[in-house]
Enzyme design. Sequence first.
Site, PDB file in Angstrom:
ATOM      1  N   SER A  57     -45.073 -30.460  25.851  1.00 50.03           N
ATOM      2  CA  SER A  57     -44.069 -29.617  26.367  1.00 50.03           C
ATOM      3  C   SER A  57     -44.428 -30.022  27.460  1.00 50.03           C
ATOM      4  O   SER A  57     -45.524 -30.380  28.756  1.00 50.03           O
ATOM      5  CB  SER A  57     -43.272 -28.223  26.457  1.00 50.03           C
ATOM      6  OG  SER A  57     -45.113 -27.120  26.604  1.00 50.03           O
TER       7      SER A  57
ATOM      8  N   GLN B 161     -44.930 -28.208  30.975  1.00 42.24           N
ATOM      9  CA  GLN B 161     -45.024 -26.865  31.112  1.00 42.24           C
ATOM     10  C   GLN B 161     -45.845 -26.207  32.685  1.00 42.24           C
ATOM     11  O   GLN B 161     -46.824 -27.248  32.623  1.00 42.24           O
ATOM     12  CB  GLN B 161     -46.009 -26.951  29.692  1.00 42.24           C
ATOM     13  CG  GLN B 161     -47.248 -27.620  30.091  1.00 42.24           C
ATOM     14  CD  GLN B 161     -48.190 -27.269  28.467  1.00 42.24           C
ATOM     15  OE1 GLN B 161     -49.623 -26.951  28.656  1.00 42.24           O
ATOM     16  NE2 GLN B 161     -47.595 -28.017  27.437  1.00 42.24           N
TER      17      GLN B 161
ATOM     18  N   HIS C 216     -49.226 -22.875  33.282  1.00 42.60           N
ATOM     19  CA  HIS C 216     -49.844 -22.170  33.353  1.00 42.60           C
ATOM     20  C   HIS C 216     -50.236 -21.004  34.366  1.00 42.60           C
ATOM     21  O   HIS C 216     -50.294 -21.709  35.493  1.00 42.60           O
ATOM     22  CB  HIS C 216     -51.297 -22.209  32.946  1.00 42.60           C
ATOM     23  CG  HIS C 216     -51.693 -22.928  31.493  1.00 42.60           C
ATOM     24  ND1 HIS C 216     -50.517 -23.350  29.946  1.00 42.60           N
ATOM     25  CD2 HIS C 216     -51.805 -24.724  31.817  1.00 42.60           C
ATOM     26  CE1 HIS C 216     -50.758 -23.954  29.464  1.00 42.60           C
ATOM     27  NE2 HIS C 216     -51.007 -25.210  30.386  1.00 42.60           N
TER      28      HIS C 216
ATOM     29  N   LYS D 271     -55.115 -19.782  33.229  1.00 39.16           N
ATOM     30  CA  LYS D 271     -55.400 -21.005  32.549  1.00 39.16           C
ATOM     31  C   LYS D 271     -55.148 -21.771  33.173  1.00 39.16           C
ATOM     32  O   LYS D 271     -54.636 -23.300  32.806  1.00 39.16           O
ATOM     33  CB  LYS D 271     -54.390 -21.293  31.001  1.00 39.16           C
ATOM     34  CG  LYS D 271     -54.660 -21.932  30.333  1.00 39.16           C
ATOM     35  CD  LYS D 271     -53.987 -22.416  29.164  1.00 39.16           C
ATOM     36  CE  LYS D 271     -54.138 -23.257  27.524  1.00 39.16           C
ATOM     37  NZ  LYS D 271     -53.626 -25.155  28.564  1.00 39.16           N
TER      38      LYS D 271
ATOM     39  N   GLU E 273     -56.828 -25.890  33.750  1.00 37.31           N
ATOM     40  CA  GLU E 273     -57.725 -26.887  32.501  1.00 37.31           C
ATOM     41  C   GLU E 273     -57.570 -27.803  33.340  1.00 37.31           C
ATOM     42  O   GLU E 273     -57.560 -28.687  33.989  1.00 37.31           O
ATOM     43  CB  GLU E 273     -56.315 -26.677  31.397  1.00 37.31           C
ATOM     44  CG  GLU E 273     -55.244 -27.249  31.399  1.00 37.31           C
ATOM     45  CD  GLU E 273     -54.329 -27.212  31.056  1.00 37.31           C
ATOM     46  OE1 GLU E 273     -53.980 -26.480  30.092  1.00 37.31           O
ATOM     47  OE2 GLU E 273     -53.359 -28.063  30.978  1.00 37.31           O
TER      48      GLU E 273
ATOM     49  N   HIS F 232     -47.214 -29.629  34.708  1.00 32.10           N
ATOM     50  CA  HIS F 232     -47.323 -30.108  33.607  1.00 32.10           C
ATOM     51  C   HIS F 232     -46.796 -30.660  31.378  1.00 32.10           C
ATOM     52  O   HIS F 232     -46.679 -30.374  31.328  1.00 32.10           O
ATOM     53  CB  HIS F 232     -48.803 -30.851  33.345  1.00 32.10           C
ATOM     54  CG  HIS F 232     -49.818 -29.480  32.831  1.00 32.10           C
ATOM     55  ND1 HIS F 232     -49.351 -28.124  33.210  1.00 32.10           N
ATOM     56  CD2 HIS F 232     -49.723 -29.317  31.196  1.00 32.10           C
ATOM     57  CE1 HIS F 232     -49.710 -27.239  32.178  1.00 32.10           C
ATOM     58  NE2 HIS F 232     -50.073 -27.894  31.226  1.00 32.10           N
TER      59      HIS F 232
ATOM     60  N   ARG G  86     -43.036 -22.862  29.014  1.00 27.32           N
ATOM     61  CA  ARG G  86     -42.787 -24.127  28.575  1.00 27.32           C
ATOM     62  C   ARG G  86     -40.999 -23.927  29.015  1.00 27.32           C
ATOM     63  O   ARG G  86     -40.724 -23.451  29.159  1.00 27.32           O
ATOM     64  CB  ARG G  86     -42.662 -24.636  27.293  1.00 27.32           C
ATOM     65  CG  ARG G  86     -43.703 -24.127  26.649  1.00 27.32           C
ATOM     66  CD  ARG G  86     -44.068 -24.151  25.331  1.00 27.32           C
ATOM     67  NE  ARG G  86     -45.281 -24.074  24.544  1.00 27.32           N
ATOM     68  CZ  ARG G  86     -45.277 -23.128  23.869  1.00 27.32           C
ATOM     69  NH1 ARG G  86     -44.525 -21.333  24.004  1.00 27.32           N
ATOM     70  NH2 ARG G  86     -46.696 -22.710  23.763  1.00 27.32           N
TER      71      ARG G  86
ATOM     72  N   LYS H 135     -40.445 -25.294  20.774  1.00 29.98           N
ATOM     73  CA  LYS H 135     -41.317 -23.586  21.241  1.00 29.98           C
ATOM     74  C   LYS H 135     -40.162 -22.858  21.882  1.00 29.98           C
ATOM     75  O   LYS H 135     -39.411 -23.456  22.567  1.00 29.98           O
ATOM     76  CB  LYS H 135     -42.357 -23.811  21.656  1.00 29.98           C
ATOM     77  CG  LYS H 135     -43.497 -24.760  20.957  1.00 29.98           C
ATOM     78  CD  LYS H 135     -44.802 -24.649  20.894  1.00 29.98           C
ATOM     79  CE  LYS H 135     -46.515 -24.940  19.846  1.00 29.98           C
ATOM     80  NZ  LYS H 135     -47.066 -25.048  20.158  1.00 29.98           N
TER      81      LYS H 135
HETATM   82  N1  LIG Z   1     -51.666 -28.881  29.004  1.00 31.42           N
HETATM   83  N2  LIG Z   1     -52.319 -28.611  27.571  1.00 31.42           N
HETATM   84  C1  LIG Z   1     -52.516 -27.901  26.684  1.00 31.42           C
HETATM   85  O1  LIG Z   1     -52.044 -26.623  28.065  1.00 31.42           O
HETATM   86  C2  LIG Z   1     -52.978 -27.058  25.425  1.00 31.42           C
HETATM   87  O2  LIG Z   1     -53.863 -26.339  25.608  1.00 31.42           O
HETATM   88  C3  LIG Z   1     -51.765 -26.286  25.370  1.00 31.42           C
HETATM   89  O3  LIG Z   1     -52.410 -25.962  23.459  1.00 31.42           O
HETATM   90  C4  LIG Z   1     -50.904 -27.136  23.957  1.00 31.42           C
HETATM   91  O4  LIG Z   1     -50.155 -27.590  26.053  1.00 31.42           O
HETATM   92  C5  LIG Z   1     -49.837 -26.188  24.454  1.00 31.42           C
HETATM   93  O5  LIG Z   1     -48.518 -27.591  23.827  1.00 31.42           O
HETATM   94  P1  LIG Z   1     -47.088 -27.183  23.747  1.00 31.42           P
HETATM   95  O6  LIG Z   1     -47.238 -25.502  23.642  1.00 31.42           O
HETATM   96  O7  LIG Z   1     -47.481 -26.936  21.690  1.00 31.42           O
HETATM   97  O8  LIG Z   1     -46.226 -27.922  23.718  1.00 31.42           O
HETATM   98 ZN   LIG Z   2     -51.539 -27.531  29.766  1.00 31.31          ZN
END
Ligand SMILES: NNC(=O)[C@@H](O)[C@H](O)[C@H](O)COP(=O)(O)O
Ligand SMILES: [Zn+2]
Length: 441
Positions: free
Chosen positions: A105, A107, A109, A132, A134, A287, A306, A312
């Site tokens: 997605s 998205q 955090h 979060k 990452e 991202h 998202r 979702k």
């Molecule tokens: N950038 N990566 C992450 O943040 C992962 O750790 C996440 O778990 C995923 O982004 C989750 O993606 P969906 O919500 O399923 O689209």
């Molecule tokens: Zn992410």
Amino acid sequence: MQVPLIRLQCGANSYDWGKKGQSSAAAKFAAATPADGFTVQDEKPYAELWMGTHPSNPSKDVRTQRTLLDLVQDNQALMGTEISEKFGHKLPFLFKVLSIGKALSIQAHPNKKLAEQLHAKDSKNYPDDNHKPEMTIAITPFDGLCGFRPLAEISHFFSSVQALKKLVGEKEVEEFQAAIKGKETSEKTEDEETNKKALQKVFGALMNSKKEDVEKASKELIVEAEKEGQDFAGGGGPSNEGQELADLVVRLDKQFPGDIGLFVLFFLNYVKLEVGEAMFLKADDIHAYLSGDIIECMAASDNVVRAGFTPKFKDVDTLISMLTYSYAPISEQKMDPVDYPYVTLNATAYSSGSAATLYDPPIEEFSVVKTDLKKKGAKATFEQIAGPSIFICTSGNGKISVGPTSEEVKPGYVYFVGATAEVVLESEDTDFTTFKAFCEL
Ligand SMILES: NNC(=O)[C@@H](O)[C@H](O)[C@H](O)COP(=O)(O)O
Ligand SMILES: [Zn+2]
């Protein structure tokens, strides 16, 4: 007291975007450790292998079937008392393998303060109260969208991609271009503030487009991309990536037809990572990862806001309001790994040019070391650290030893090592690769 070496049984999440069946590294690695009833189904997507104590998918001690969360809560020495108290007697990081078959997605955090608010308001969609940040390390070639592009590039696409300009609105585009004119690369605080406000306004205009307008504009965008090829998007702007952008738009439209993400793409850096390359995403950085297998490490959270490329729950208003709107070339997001100094390689290892590489983001919850031993008998001895570690092997066979305890290691094997343990990795192969996530204050 003997510090334990605990073999972990880790779960794999089957999100829609995961690679299917045995083509998924997350599935293969999960299946490497016996787990009652887990078998890899050919047509099922397997997106993420989770290693850690997060309650949404807690790892277990293979031998006792107790969760790692229980173990570290029962015995604070496992994480080291200082770290255990600081992070509430659970691992400060969540360690993952992602196997990406199609776009994740669009998205971001939340930072800590926003995470607490979102969790209090909506714990179903925001399962914890943590930030979060990452880090992503490519274990196969990876591509993704990450962070806002330099403003001149966004402005260039407004002028050269007709479907984008029409959807956002001529007036909104002209207002944006006038607001940033001559200040695109200014480092003056007041200019940066003006630029970020203008970016938020024009991004909000895009994100609040009507669904039917997005669907209509996306059809025009695909026609434009297929017709113009290398000349698409004005030749792709400064990095001359016209054909690449045209191909990307067509590829993503096949995955998510008529999706708003097809237009967000022009706001974000398109980044490619080769094996071993890494990037770090602060909280609130926008991202969308697009393809490849990666090692991912993050503060222990599953909070995702998202806004596109997903079936979702979407929370567009929260995403628009939370983003930092910082803009920069992708070079500022890529990490510069360094040799990890607290490991001793034996002579065999040196002759094979193996290395222990440290990926050290600017946060306290985790760092990751990648160890590549390329000769049988090569050994890496890790000095003890005052915190917890999780090791995963991604290729080759070898051994892991803590004190008198030695265990075999194969691809997908995951081990937890408690604080103050010296760890020895020994290769039985010509390419024994492991990743270690750890926390030490
Ligand atoms: N950038 N990566 C992450 O943040 C992962 O750790 C996440 O778990 C995923 O982004 C989750 O993606 P969906 O919500 O399923 O689209
Ligand atoms: Zn992410």
